[in-house]
Design a protein around this motif. Sequence first.
Motif, PDB file in Angstrom:
ATOM      1  N   THR A   1      16.924  64.693 -81.745  1.00 15.19           N
ATOM      2  CA  THR A   1      17.619  65.981 -81.675  1.00 15.19           C
ATOM      3  C   THR A   1      16.618  67.132 -81.708  1.00 15.19           C
ATOM      4  O   THR A   1      16.773  68.126 -80.983  1.00 15.19           O
ATOM      5  N   GLU A   2      15.580  67.001 -82.519  1.00 19.24           N
ATOM      6  CA  GLU A   2      14.552  68.053 -82.557  1.00 19.24           C
ATOM      7  C   GLU A   2      13.723  68.072 -81.280  1.00 19.24           C
ATOM      8  O   GLU A   2      13.424  69.137 -80.738  1.00 19.24           O
ATOM      9  N   ARG A   3      13.370  66.913 -80.767  1.00 24.53           N
ATOM     10  CA  ARG A   3      12.459  66.830 -79.627  1.00 24.53           C
ATOM     11  C   ARG A   3      13.133  67.203 -78.307  1.00 24.53           C
ATOM     12  O   ARG A   3      12.584  67.944 -77.495  1.00 24.53           O
ATOM     13  N   VAL A   4      14.334  66.687 -78.102  1.00 26.54           N
ATOM     14  CA  VAL A   4      15.002  66.844 -76.814  1.00 26.54           C
ATOM     15  C   VAL A   4      15.706  68.201 -76.703  1.00 26.54           C
ATOM     16  O   VAL A   4      15.788  68.783 -75.622  1.00 26.54           O
ATOM     17  N   LYS A   5      16.242  68.671 -77.836  1.00 27.96           N
ATOM     18  CA  LYS A   5      16.926  69.982 -77.872  1.00 27.96           C
ATOM     19  C   LYS A   5      18.071  70.060 -76.859  1.00 27.96           C
ATOM     20  O   LYS A   5      18.251  71.059 -76.171  1.00 27.96           O
ATOM     21  N   ALA A   6      18.844  68.995 -76.779  1.00 24.40           N
ATOM     22  CA  ALA A   6      20.024  68.965 -75.909  1.00 24.40           C
ATOM     23  C   ALA A   6      21.268  69.251 -76.747  1.00 24.40           C
ATOM     24  O   ALA A   6      21.227  69.222 -77.982  1.00 24.40           O
ATOM     25  N   HIS A   7      22.385  69.526 -76.070  1.00 24.29           N
ATOM     26  CA  HIS A   7      23.599  69.885 -76.806  1.00 24.29           C
ATOM     27  C   HIS A   7      24.428  68.666 -77.198  1.00 24.29           C
ATOM     28  O   HIS A   7      25.431  68.804 -77.905  1.00 24.29           O
ATOM     29  N   GLN A   8      24.019  67.489 -76.751  1.00 24.90           N
ATOM     30  CA  GLN A   8      24.693  66.250 -77.120  1.00 24.90           C
ATOM     31  C   GLN A   8      23.638  65.203 -77.490  1.00 24.90           C
ATOM     32  O   GLN A   8      22.528  65.253 -76.990  1.00 24.90           O
ATOM     33  N   PRO A   9      23.981  64.281 -78.380  1.00 26.71           N
ATOM     34  CA  PRO A   9      25.250  64.167 -79.084  1.00 26.71           C
ATOM     35  C   PRO A   9      25.394  65.204 -80.186  1.00 26.71           C
ATOM     36  O   PRO A   9      24.412  65.837 -80.587  1.00 26.71           O
ATOM     37  N   GLY A  10      26.637  65.377 -80.662  1.00 23.41           N
ATOM     38  CA  GLY A  10      26.847  66.211 -81.838  1.00 23.41           C
ATOM     39  C   GLY A  10      26.414  65.412 -83.052  1.00 23.41           C
ATOM     40  O   GLY A  10      27.115  64.503 -83.485  1.00 23.41           O
ATOM     41  N   LEU A  11      25.234  65.713 -83.569  1.00 28.80           N
ATOM     42  CA  LEU A  11      24.655  64.892 -84.644  1.00 28.80           C
ATOM     43  C   LEU A  11      25.200  65.322 -86.002  1.00 28.80           C
ATOM     44  O   LEU A  11      25.083  66.481 -86.395  1.00 28.80           O
ATOM     45  N   SER A  12      25.780  64.366 -86.721  1.00 29.71           N
ATOM     46  CA  SER A  12      26.266  64.592 -88.077  1.00 29.71           C
ATOM     47  C   SER A  12      25.489  63.708 -89.045  1.00 29.71           C
ATOM     48  O   SER A  12      25.126  62.580 -88.700  1.00 29.71           O
ATOM     49  N   VAL A  13      25.263  64.232 -90.236  1.00 31.25           N
ATOM     50  CA  VAL A  13      24.629  63.427 -91.283  1.00 31.25           C
ATOM     51  C   VAL A  13      25.552  63.362 -92.491  1.00 31.25           C
ATOM     52  O   VAL A  13      26.238  64.331 -92.825  1.00 31.25           O
ATOM     53  N   ARG A  14      25.589  62.186 -93.087  1.00 37.78           N
ATOM     54  CA  ARG A  14      26.332  61.972 -94.325  1.00 37.78           C
ATOM     55  C   ARG A  14      25.341  62.013 -95.482  1.00 37.78           C
ATOM     56  O   ARG A  14      24.371  61.246 -95.508  1.00 37.78           O
ATOM     57  N   VAL A  15      25.585  62.898 -96.442  1.00 37.21           N
ATOM     58  CA  VAL A  15      24.663  63.089 -97.562  1.00 37.21           C
ATOM     59  C   VAL A  15      25.360  62.717 -98.868  1.00 37.21           C
ATOM     60  O   VAL A  15      26.485  63.153 -99.129  1.00 37.21           O
ATOM     61  N   HIS A  16      24.683  61.902 -99.692  1.00 38.25           N
ATOM     62  CA  HIS A  16      25.218  61.524-101.000  1.00 38.25           C
ATOM     63  C   HIS A  16      24.138  61.700-102.052  1.00 38.25           C
ATOM     64  O   HIS A  16      22.963  61.959-101.735  1.00 38.25           O
ATOM     65  N   GLN A  17      24.507  61.549-103.310  1.00 40.51           N
ATOM     66  CA  GLN A  17      23.588  61.887-104.399  1.00 40.51           C
ATOM     67  C   GLN A  17      22.389  60.952-104.487  1.00 40.51           C
ATOM     68  O   GLN A  17      21.370  61.312-105.098  1.00 40.51           O
TER      69      GLN A  17
END
Length: 606
Positions: free
Chosen positions: A365-381
């Motif tokens: 996502t950082e390298r390509v800088k395209a609008h897809q995919p919509g990247l989501s991250v799941r964060v837990h403790q």
Amino acid sequence: MITERIESTRQNYINSKPAISYERARIWTESHKKTEGQSIAIRRAKAFRDTCEQLNINIFDGELIVGAIGEFRKCGILTPEFSWTWVDREMDNFDKRVQDPYIMTDEQRAYVRKNIFPYWEGKSLEEAFLSRLPEDTAKVAVDTGFVDNDSKWRQAVGEITPDYQDVLFKKGFGGIIKEAEENIDNLSITSAEDMEKKEFYESIIITSEGIITFANRYAAKAREMADVETDSARRNELLIIGEICDVVPKNPPGTFYEAIQFMWFTQVGGIISENPLALNPGRFDQYMYPYYKADLEKGFITKEKAQELVDSLWLKLSEWVWTISANTADFFAGYNQFQNLTVGGKTREGKDATNDVTYFCLNATERVKAHQPGLSVRVHQDCPSEFLDSVTHLVSKGTGFPAIHSDSAGYQMLINAGYDPEDARDWNNCGCVVPHFRKTGEWTSAVNINFTAALEFALNKGKSRISGDKIGLDEKNPESFVSYEEVEEAFYKQFDNLIEHSIIATLVAQRLHKEMVPRPFLSSCIEDCMTKGKDLVDAGAKYNLGPVLTGIGLAVTTNSLAVIKKLVFDDGVTTMETIVKALDANWEGYDELRQLALNVPNTEMI
């Protein structure tokens, strides 16, 4: 460091304007002409297979992952079975419209008007919807901006996550065919229910044959190109592509490269079948990691090669353009197909799920800088600090990604919806920000309701200030409101009316999807559809959610009510009569009052 291949493809993506291909629509139409009288599920399945057999095969320069929905690299397609009238109205100005323009030539427009649209006149989902919708609902809900659900009657439902873990990567489409054939053998055609199941399984066999043929044609094309390729390195790449396309998606993948190509063929199959919104890759790092780990241990792949393959996939996901009306584009701007890919989080057993592929996704996502995919991250403790550092680093780059979600919140939302705990822990995002699971049929983005329209109708005797038309319910002169409670009551009355029409429009759309556009290809990707012998439109998935109504303009409405409450009824610095006159004048000549309104704190409680 991004490779030269990826940078070249990225520049093509950045500098190319989306172009419309009518090839899918042409083949789909010709197929339907040949299947008149057959069941709708079989007709749609055969149209899919015909498209897979006839669509031009394009392998673009330097590609490692292959499969295209048309002749253009950045491409949108037409789906006239859902809707064609808006295309006919708008396509002359596709390249001129302000939001999300498309390239379409005069020759293309002439062809579709002569050879495609006439067949679908009176047969499309859109026309059926408009003919069945009550007149008073149509006045509120069709292309008004007050209530909007046209993405559900001019388009497919979408909102699905193919099940790679338990269906696709485990069986391949060849295994799905075998399963469908075995299920047919166990049915009795003397039972009405079994006859419906038989038809369902036959449609699954047909679509599975189609996607296998599609891949085989790419294998042949790759070898054909290799025969004339003068660059030895590219020739070898093409031969490998040919070998991979011989294997997947007919068979389960055996390597990381095969798995990523399988995933893209599935995505292309979904696009060809219905051009859907929110066709989600799901928990990519979870189902891809076992293949990467095995290949790395065997010396079959390097970290750098795996990263380049993920980068390539990101660009393929971005080259598909969702073809939508100008009205829909106002709500879903940016050629965004909402292909949500989720990484991180916890495993089904509750352990941290972060792995090497997680970081490939963040890097891509950082390298390509395209609008897809919509990247989501799941964060837990218990997330690794390295993961959190990588997430915040990506945020700092200003790409708009990733969307950061609480792992426990997503889990709890699915628990509240009745999901099993293990399934709830395995959640991925759907579309924008909806916690979802790969065994789900969903109608989340069913209809958008404009909160502020309800307030405008309450303060303008049920009329729109833009058009002057009577859209809402009758209401007394707002200048006669003597308390804030009267204003609020009028607002809720108009809002309830918008909700009522939203429900009516959604129920009509749902019924028509069931009657007119079954989804055999995507149903084959969902485990319980295969087990039950039921299409997604018949609630074949394990979990079936929706429809969900989405509100827009909530903050504007809240702030507006706060202004009325404070300035008119609490402080008495102005009157309802003056407020209405200011709105009628769009605040011209009321600068002092406008400033007072702007100064009312947004947090003022109503």
